[in-house]
Design an enzyme around this catalytic site. Sequence first.
Site, PDB file in Angstrom:
ATOM      1  N   SER A 112       0.812  -0.996   0.008  1.00  0.00           N
ATOM      2  CA  SER A 112       0.043  -0.001  -0.058  1.00  0.00           C
ATOM      3  C   SER A 112       0.793   1.240   0.021  1.00  0.00           C
ATOM      4  O   SER A 112       0.180   2.332  -0.177  1.00  0.00           O
ATOM      5  CB  SER A 112      -0.984   0.198   1.140  1.00  0.00           C
ATOM      6  OG  SER A 112      -0.288  -0.055   2.290  1.00  0.00           O
ATOM      7  N   HIS A 133      -2.324  -3.009  -5.784  1.00  0.00           N
ATOM      8  CA  HIS A 133      -2.703  -2.983  -4.590  1.00  0.00           C
ATOM      9  C   HIS A 133      -4.388  -2.803  -4.381  1.00  0.00           C
ATOM     10  O   HIS A 133      -5.135  -2.038  -5.003  1.00  0.00           O
ATOM     11  CB  HIS A 133      -2.331  -1.200  -4.134  1.00  0.00           C
ATOM     12  CG  HIS A 133      -2.838  -0.896  -2.587  1.00  0.00           C
ATOM     13  ND1 HIS A 133      -3.113   0.427  -2.252  1.00  0.00           N
ATOM     14  CD2 HIS A 133      -3.134  -1.830  -1.672  1.00  0.00           C
ATOM     15  CE1 HIS A 133      -3.689   0.222  -1.265  1.00  0.00           C
ATOM     16  NE2 HIS A 133      -3.356  -0.707  -0.558  1.00  0.00           N
ATOM     17  N   GLU A 145      -5.353  -0.256  -7.212  1.00  0.00           N
ATOM     18  CA  GLU A 145      -4.073   0.509  -7.610  1.00  0.00           C
ATOM     19  C   GLU A 145      -3.239  -0.165  -8.504  1.00  0.00           C
ATOM     20  O   GLU A 145      -2.662  -1.205  -8.061  1.00  0.00           O
ATOM     21  CB  GLU A 145      -3.460   1.396  -6.641  1.00  0.00           C
ATOM     22  CG  GLU A 145      -4.422   2.426  -5.891  1.00  0.00           C
ATOM     23  CD  GLU A 145      -3.477   3.341  -4.763  1.00  0.00           C
ATOM     24  OE1 GLU A 145      -3.556   4.437  -4.947  1.00  0.00           O
ATOM     25  OE2 GLU A 145      -3.070   2.372  -3.769  1.00  0.00           O
ATOM     26  N   ASN A 183      -3.612   6.181  -0.360  1.00  0.00           N
ATOM     27  CA  ASN A 183      -3.064   6.665   1.017  1.00  0.00           C
ATOM     28  C   ASN A 183      -2.728   7.833   1.003  1.00  0.00           C
ATOM     29  O   ASN A 183      -2.618   8.741   1.968  1.00  0.00           O
ATOM     30  CB  ASN A 183      -1.976   5.475   1.213  1.00  0.00           C
ATOM     31  CG  ASN A 183      -2.522   4.189   1.909  1.00  0.00           C
ATOM     32  OD1 ASN A 183      -3.658   4.444   2.459  1.00  0.00           O
ATOM     33  ND2 ASN A 183      -1.815   3.068   1.676  1.00  0.00           N
TER      34      ASN A 183
END
Length: 208
Positions: A112, A133, A145, A183
């Site tokens: 991540s 991800h 992702e 994130n």
Amino acid sequence: GQMGGGIAQVAAAAGHDVLLCDARPGAAAAAIEAAERRLMRAAGKAEDAQAAEQAAREALGRMTEAQGGISGLVSADIVIEAVAEDEALKRDLFGQLSAVCRPDAILASNTSSISITRIAAAVSAPERVIGMHFMNPVPVMQLVEVIRGAATSDQTFERTSEVVQSMGKVVVCSKDFPGFIVNRVLMPMINEAFCAMHEGVASAAHID
């Protein structure tokens, strides 16, 4: 683990043959059992429960435990790593995968936040390394992702995107920057939530 088991379940449900590999004894078998519980629970809620249960059984039939640990992945087209978020651990694992897997196999990380370029430095052919991800819980969340490292080839990106889409997921492409997309957006929001609570804007429950 939870992420690896969820990825395996979604891949198998999409028609892919899946090998599960875990360093912890019994973990792969436990992941298959957990997938069975989730699939059967979902089948029981389906409009055509009988057809859904049959599809679930077929998906479970495509999930098997790799024999011989990592060496059991020698024939894999794509390997999706989902170990703990520890760069040294991931680099060590990718070095082992590089030595075992076919030279044309894609090596994907479910990280991540760790740099794909740095992970790929442990591999003899870094152009086949990519970030993949998934969001948690994998069977529910649609976004994935796909992160290109400095050396990731166009072919690796295109093949990985096709695999993700075959699972019914939505691909977003990120460059190899800290936090990628999700994130990088999420962390400031969480920080601001703590600031709001600290300043007394609202209760923790209401901010949440």
